[in-house]
Structures are given as C-alpha cells and as structure tokens.
Design an enzyme around this catalytic site. Sequence first.
Site, PDB file in Angstrom:
ATOM      1  N   ASP A  21      35.675  44.458  46.733  1.00 12.62           N
ATOM      2  CA  ASP A  21      36.387  45.496  47.657  1.00 12.62           C
ATOM      3  C   ASP A  21      35.319  46.744  47.332  1.00 12.62           C
ATOM      4  O   ASP A  21      35.886  47.822  46.925  1.00 12.62           O
ATOM      5  CB  ASP A  21      37.622  45.848  47.142  1.00 12.62           C
ATOM      6  CG  ASP A  21      38.626  44.794  47.325  1.00 12.62           C
ATOM      7  OD1 ASP A  21      38.408  44.022  48.188  1.00 12.62           O
ATOM      8  OD2 ASP A  21      39.416  44.713  46.525  1.00 12.62           O
ATOM      9  N   ASP A  27      41.144  34.814  46.446  1.00  8.43           N
ATOM     10  CA  ASP A  27      41.152  36.242  46.075  1.00  8.43           C
ATOM     11  C   ASP A  27      41.638  36.415  44.683  1.00  8.43           C
ATOM     12  O   ASP A  27      42.227  35.624  44.263  1.00  8.43           O
ATOM     13  CB  ASP A  27      41.917  37.064  47.170  1.00  8.43           C
ATOM     14  CG  ASP A  27      41.588  38.598  47.249  1.00  8.43           C
ATOM     15  OD1 ASP A  27      40.671  38.932  46.506  1.00  8.43           O
ATOM     16  OD2 ASP A  27      41.926  39.151  48.260  1.00  8.43           O
ATOM     17  N   GLU A  61      39.008  36.472  39.235  1.00 13.07           N
ATOM     18  CA  GLU A  61      38.266  37.288  38.284  1.00 13.07           C
ATOM     19  C   GLU A  61      39.122  36.575  36.614  1.00 13.07           C
ATOM     20  O   GLU A  61      38.323  36.371  35.755  1.00 13.07           O
ATOM     21  CB  GLU A  61      38.449  38.504  38.082  1.00 13.07           C
ATOM     22  CG  GLU A  61      37.664  39.096  38.985  1.00 13.07           C
ATOM     23  CD  GLU A  61      38.318  39.289  40.461  1.00 13.07           C
ATOM     24  OE1 GLU A  61      37.506  39.433  41.318  1.00 13.07           O
ATOM     25  OE2 GLU A  61      39.275  39.241  40.433  1.00 13.07           O
TER      26      GLU A  61
END
Length: 946
Positions: free
Chosen positions: A627, A550, A553
């Site tokens: 998300d 997760d 980025e």
Amino acid sequence: MKNILTVILITFISISCSKRNWEAGSNGIILYPSGAKTNAAKAILVSPVDEEIIKVSASATKTFSTEKSLIVLPDTKPVEFEVKEEKDKLIVSTSKTKIEISKTTGEIQFSDENGNLLLEEKQGGGKSLKEMEVDGVEGYIVQQVFESSEDEAIYGLGQHQADEINYKGKNEELFQYNTKVSVPFIVSTKNYGLLWDNYSFSRFGDPRPYGQIDQFKLFNANGNEGSLTATYIDNTNNDHIFTTRDESTIDYENLETIEKFPEGFHFNHAKITWEGELQPEESGIFRFLLYYAGYTKIWIDGQLMADKWRTAWNPSVAKFQWDMKAGKRYKLKLEWIPDGGVSYIGLKALSPVPANQQDDISFFSEMGDQIDYYFMKGNSIDEVISKYRKLTGKAQVMPKWAMGFWQSRERYKTQDELINTLKEFRKRHIPIDNIVQDWSYWPVDKWGSHEFEKARFPDPVGMIKTIHDNNAKILISVWPKFYIGTEHYNEFEKKGWIYKQAVKDSIRDWIYPGYPGSFYDAYNEEARKLFWEQIDEHLYEKGIDAWWLDATEPDILSNASIEYRKQLMNPTALGPSTKYFNAFALMNAKGIYEGQREKNPNDRVFILTRSGFAGMQRYGTTTWSGDIGTCWEDFKAQIPAGINFSMSGLPYWTMDIGGFSVQKKFEQATEGSKEMDEWRELNTRWYQFGAFVPLFRVHGQFPYREIWNLAPESHPAYKSMLYYNKLRYRLMPYIYSLTGAVYHNDYTIMRGLAMDFPFDKRVQNIGDEYMFGPSLLVCPVYEYKARKRDVYFPNNGGWFNLYTGEYYAGGQKVNTEAPYERMPLFVREGSIIPVGPEIEYTSQKKDAPIDIYVYAGQDASFNLYEDEGTNYDYEKGEFSTISFNYSEKEKVLTILSREGKFDGMIPTRVFRIKVITRNKPLPFLSEDGVAKTVTYEGKEIKIQLL
C-alpha cells in the site's frame, strides 16, 4: 533440541587417522575446527549440491539439524567431489568450484575451477552462534560474515522502500511488512550468490539494531544539554502551541510507543517540530533511519536530508548518513505534519564502524538451529539466479492473460460496478484482460466466509460468466483472516489451527464498529488444506480465475511492534514464531498452489501476494509492493524496489500504479486545480512505467483509477495511458516469450543494468533505469513537471530511440526529451523485437501477422515462444519456439525451423520484417519500413535485408 540428531559417524568414510579433525562422506565433509572459540562453530558441514552450488552448515555442537528447509527443495542426487589435505587446509573440489577450509578456524574460501577467488568468509570464519531460548525451545542467535571485494556490487534482498539499488556497504533489516518484502538472497557482480536459509527476523550488513538518538549528547533549542526541544502545535491554522517539552528520543513507531505522545494531543491539524543539536562521542559516518508517516522533513546543519509523505496508518522509512566528528555539535531539525488520526514517527541511528567492516557481507538472524547458507556461482548473474531456482524451485510460465492489463480499485462495491467497469473498457476499446474484486465483498460481519453478500452481489456465478463472456478473467481478494464465530473460523478453531493471541487480547479491526478475529496457522499442512477447501467450495467452484492473497506478512494487527507481532502468530505448528517469523506468505501460497493443482492440474495457478520469501516463485506467485503512497518519492522508490526484487530470483513483480494511499490534496482535487494537474501527471508517468514491469496493474483508493475517471479522452493523460496500454499489447509476442524464458531458461524480465552490462562499472549504482527483457531500456520519469531526464546509455554498442529510431552511442549520459505523453524508451543495438497486432485481449487475433523489428548494427537473436496459454502442458514439452538470428556482417535474417508443437498451434505465420539502422531510423509501430514479408510454415528461411 527439537529436530536435532547426532550425525551418525558410520555413514561417513574416514580417510584419515584418529588425530585428524575431519571426516568425509558421500554428501560432503565435516570439519571440527581445532581452534574453535566461544560462540564459534564446533562443527562445519560442507556439502556440494551440484558443481556450482555449495551448502555450508555450521553448528555450535558436534551435531547438525535434520529439519527440512522450507526454502530449499530436497535433492538427493550425489555430486562428485574430491577432498585434499594441504597443511592447515582442506580443499574440496567439484568440476567447477574449489572450496578451501581452514582446519583451525573453519574459515572458507570459494573459488572457480581455475582458482580465482570469488568469496571468502571473514578471517577466523566469521561465524557466531549464541545460545538462546524461546518458549522452551532452544536455538541460537546466528551470524555469518564474509569479506567483500572493493569492486563488486550487491543486489537482491527482496523489495524495500528506501530507494536503494546497490547494497554494497548498506544495512537492511529483513522482516515482512505491508510495503516491505524480505528475501534473504543476494547476487554479486562477481557472479556468485548467497542464500541465507533462515526464517527469523534478520539483518543484512551491520548486525546491530539502530539505536535511539540519546546515544548522542543532545542540546535543546536553548542550548541546554540532555534533550531536544519538541514543539507540539495542535492547530496549524493559527499555529497554536499545545505544549513544548524536552525529549531525549524520537520514538513513536508503533501502537505501543505512540502512547508516549502528550496526553490529550490531537493530530488532525497538528505539526510537531524537534529542534536542537547532536554531539557524537566518536568520529565517523553515522547512518540514520527515519521512520515516518504524514509529511516529514529533516535537516542536519541546514541541509535537507529527507522530504517524504506516507499515509498516517502505513509508515515507511528513509535512510541517510552524515560524517560526524567527535565533540562537534550538529544542528538537527525534524518537522512533522501528521496525516490525521493516529500517526507514527521515529529517528534512530547507527554509530560508525570501520570502513572495511561496513563493507562486509553479513547475515544475522534472531533464531536458528545452526548456520545454513548456500553459495552458488555462474558465468553471469542470470546463471547465478538459475542456480537459485534449481535450489528453490522453477518459476512457472504465467497464463498469457495474466500478462495483459489488470484493472482494480479499492473496491468495486457491487456486482454491477464490477461488470459495468469491464463493459466500459470494451465499449471504449481499451485493452484489458483482468478485472479485480478487492476485499469486503462478503457480509460486513463475516470476514473469512468467502461468501458474496447477496444484496450487493446477487448472482456471483452469473457475474463471473459475464466477465468470461467479455473475454476477461477475475482475480479475487482472499485473506487468511477470520472473524470469531464464522463457520470457517470455527472449523479452524476446533482443530487448534487459529492464532489465539489476538482473540485473547480482543483485538478488533478497523471495520466499524470493529470485529474481533485472527489468522489461521499457515505453517500447519492440514490447516493449509482446509484453507484451500474453503476457497475451492465458495470461490473456485464458481469460476474464479486467480487469487489475491492479501496481508500475508501476516498483518494481524497493523503497526504493532515486532515483538507483539511475534506473539500474535505464536506458536506456529512448526515451532516458535520467532524462528519462523518471515515465511508465512511462502506457506500460505503453497497451500493454494498445491490445492488448485490437485483439483485441476490443467489450470495454471495465478497468485498475487503482498508478501514474499525465498522460494515463492515455485508457487505461481506475483508479489506487489503493498500500500504505497500517491507521491513522487514513492513512485521513484518502486524502480529499485522492483529491480532488486527481480534480482532476488523472483521474476514476477508489480505495484499499485498511481500508488494506493491517496494524499488528501488529491482526494479533494477539482477540475482545473493545480492538485488535479499533478494528480493526472503522477498517474500518467506511473502508468508509463507500469506498462514495463512484469505485471501491468492499476489499483488504489479513491479517486477511481480507470483512465476515463482519471482524465477525459481529450486530455494528454488519457491519450498517454491509452497509448502505453496498447503498446503493451502490441509487445505481447515479446513479453510472452520472456515469460516462457522465465521457466525454460530461468530468465529475469525486469533486469538491473548490471545483469546485461557487467563490464560497465558505471551502471552498478543506477537504480532509475533497467532493462525490460534483452532489448528495451526503460527510463521512468519520476519528477513532477519534468520534460527531460538524464539517461545513461550502457557501454556495449549503441541505442535507438523507440519512438523515432534516432541512434545514440553507448557509454554516455544524455539529457533526453521526456514530453508529458512519453517516457524515454530505447532499444539496444543488435535486437530483434516481435510485435503483434492491435488487440483488446491477449487471446484475440492469434493468427495475425507478426512484425519483426530488427535493430541492426550488431548480430541479434530472439526466440519467439508460444504455447497453449492457460494449461501446464508446457511442463510436458508441449510448446514451440521459432528462433530469429540476424547477421550484421551478412545482413541476413535467418528464421530457423520451428522446434516443438502444442495443441492449437498456428502452423503458418506471416512475418513482416522491419529494419532500423543508424542511417535509416524508423519510428516504432510505423506503417512504413517493411523490408520483406514472408510466409513461414515452420521451415528455415533466410532473408537478405540490406
């Protein structure tokens, strides 16, 4: 400059006299353009990688970088090519590609072996290299521009949220963000591709940044020049106005700019409206970018341009354009209802450029040593993607269990919750293969420990064994994030492998009361090894099956500006974060993949990651769309997002079915309310769509997403979701065969219509339909209460309604039925679909009969692929294929002799053949219609069908 070496000329064989401005060697030619201008390339290296892949490097000096690409795999095999000199041109030819280069400007044209032009650089070469420096490291701001033919469509660039499918004439900023995955690769309907080998913040299309709205003459609500009127209401219950003020920009897009909101203004029950007029100083098409969270609407001259919602902490973007005339005023109204707490809003625009310039294919990047790009061609988009994977790595065959159903929520808080959820699936006989443990299973103050908190997860090994005993696998969330003072943080910190800016700035996360920490430097090879060792010791050794990487980025601080994000990950082990900004996820996945394969070479790696980049497919990754919100517009946007991601060369994609972040109206919905009705329909429609993307996965915030928590068994929503879950499993022979083709044939599962119908121009801009494999046309329903939807049937034969067998001619648009419980699904005429038994997990009933559905009307074929399912023996040739060929003329189905074998292969198969024709429709999964039943022992069989 770091990693720059002078090209040693003795490695090249001169084939000209001293006046010539080019040289040739075994790996290509170097040209020193005689007419090079300021900021243009002083040296250009053209290197054939194979007959249809050409690397182009352009340097601002007469030297080239020797830095190894993070994207492209090394390939030292020489490629035969010829070089000819014709007046002002050099012609470099392989057996299948012709490259013409202007000796004056360096402009390059790419053609096929017959001289048909496919792509050309902009007149003069289209190259720009401007000197820059970051942290004492020199580099260049680089851009490469190409002409674009009028009739081509452009796809790829990763996964973005603006609901766009064809990027011809469009602009896209390429950076990584929670719901945005940037991949610098495009494919064209002219059957070529471009890979831009650069890792910095980049732009496709217009290289200019979007500008603030003060580029217009602004007039407020009273007609006074200089600004818009901003009205701040702090209580929507009584429309109490907190303040009204003039504003010349709407720029509240990150944690820095939101400081400009009025002091003391609270967002919990607020509404802000900007009103006035825009007056451009030039005529043409202005392109607007709306950055929004909360409920947002914008009108120009009374026309609604966007009506959107996103949760307060995770903004998205909407794009629209307006043709404007210089000196004319245009009414603007932006109405924004924040979703509580800190929230974000912004409006920017790009002024017009000439139409021929807007249609250019352009890549711009903030920092590089030089321009590096790869041109590749083929006879189809599939062949182009195959070339891309030759360059950047093959995608593996995913473990078979990964292609089944995944159940997740944010989050299972205890061991009992996790196990009992899986047991409820088994009790209800709902198919499932994978259960997911999301974040925060660790002690609250020990993020990065990878340890289960004992009070909530007292026996992790026993928990995992119970999951395995119930014929399921477990994927677990692992972040590259570490709280200060934890054991793992200290291990990284003492080696200098942790990003320090967040520590220096005392950044705390959202876990009460807020804990400081940072991310490890995934660009460091030894740091990657340590990350894997920590995961291995604490999780893999316990039996964890798969990894959820997760925030890759990396999202060190959500909603920070791009510039501050660079500071937070600077420097990397390879150099300034400005230069390596977009490739963190690639490096992070590399460490996990290589670590697990070294530890256990037989265990197929499975990685789910929120970010991605070119080359990710070689590391066993699936990327999900982040998300996203629980709203119809986000649902719709996932369709082109998934298509374009897949057409970026990365074949495994998924999303949070139902959306992750939940609107308050759904959080608070009660039985019998209109909000509950919409919530159930949204999830039902999304579930229908989600069954036909590469990975079938449910995830999201409260309300809980298990189908019994979404609706009772008697409800149409429950029935529909159960139907599509079971349908996915019945289609497993088809789906797993596609997974095999991903590796063996570089196949793409989720397919834009232009891939399979290149001569039907009407499909080029269709972003709400796609092919799932070669046979299934998927048409999601993304509007609330819609019971019909328009379907365009591509013009290459006819189509059969999957549920009824009804026939439709191709080349027409039809308003088709879309009842609540069914999404329109159609089968291409001339298809063969293998269908398995009803099962509850992928390894069940391995030897059961397989139904072979033949959709007649055209010749058809299908290769049924099988292997062991969990190991890498297929890389060694241990797999089997059974080819099915149907002849429409002879009405004969031929089952060819099996090719290959593997441990555990079922030697004898029973196939039940079902035939669907225009005159004899047959519903899918009907017990009727068996034309022939055959026992297959691996030898060729011919079956007369009609």
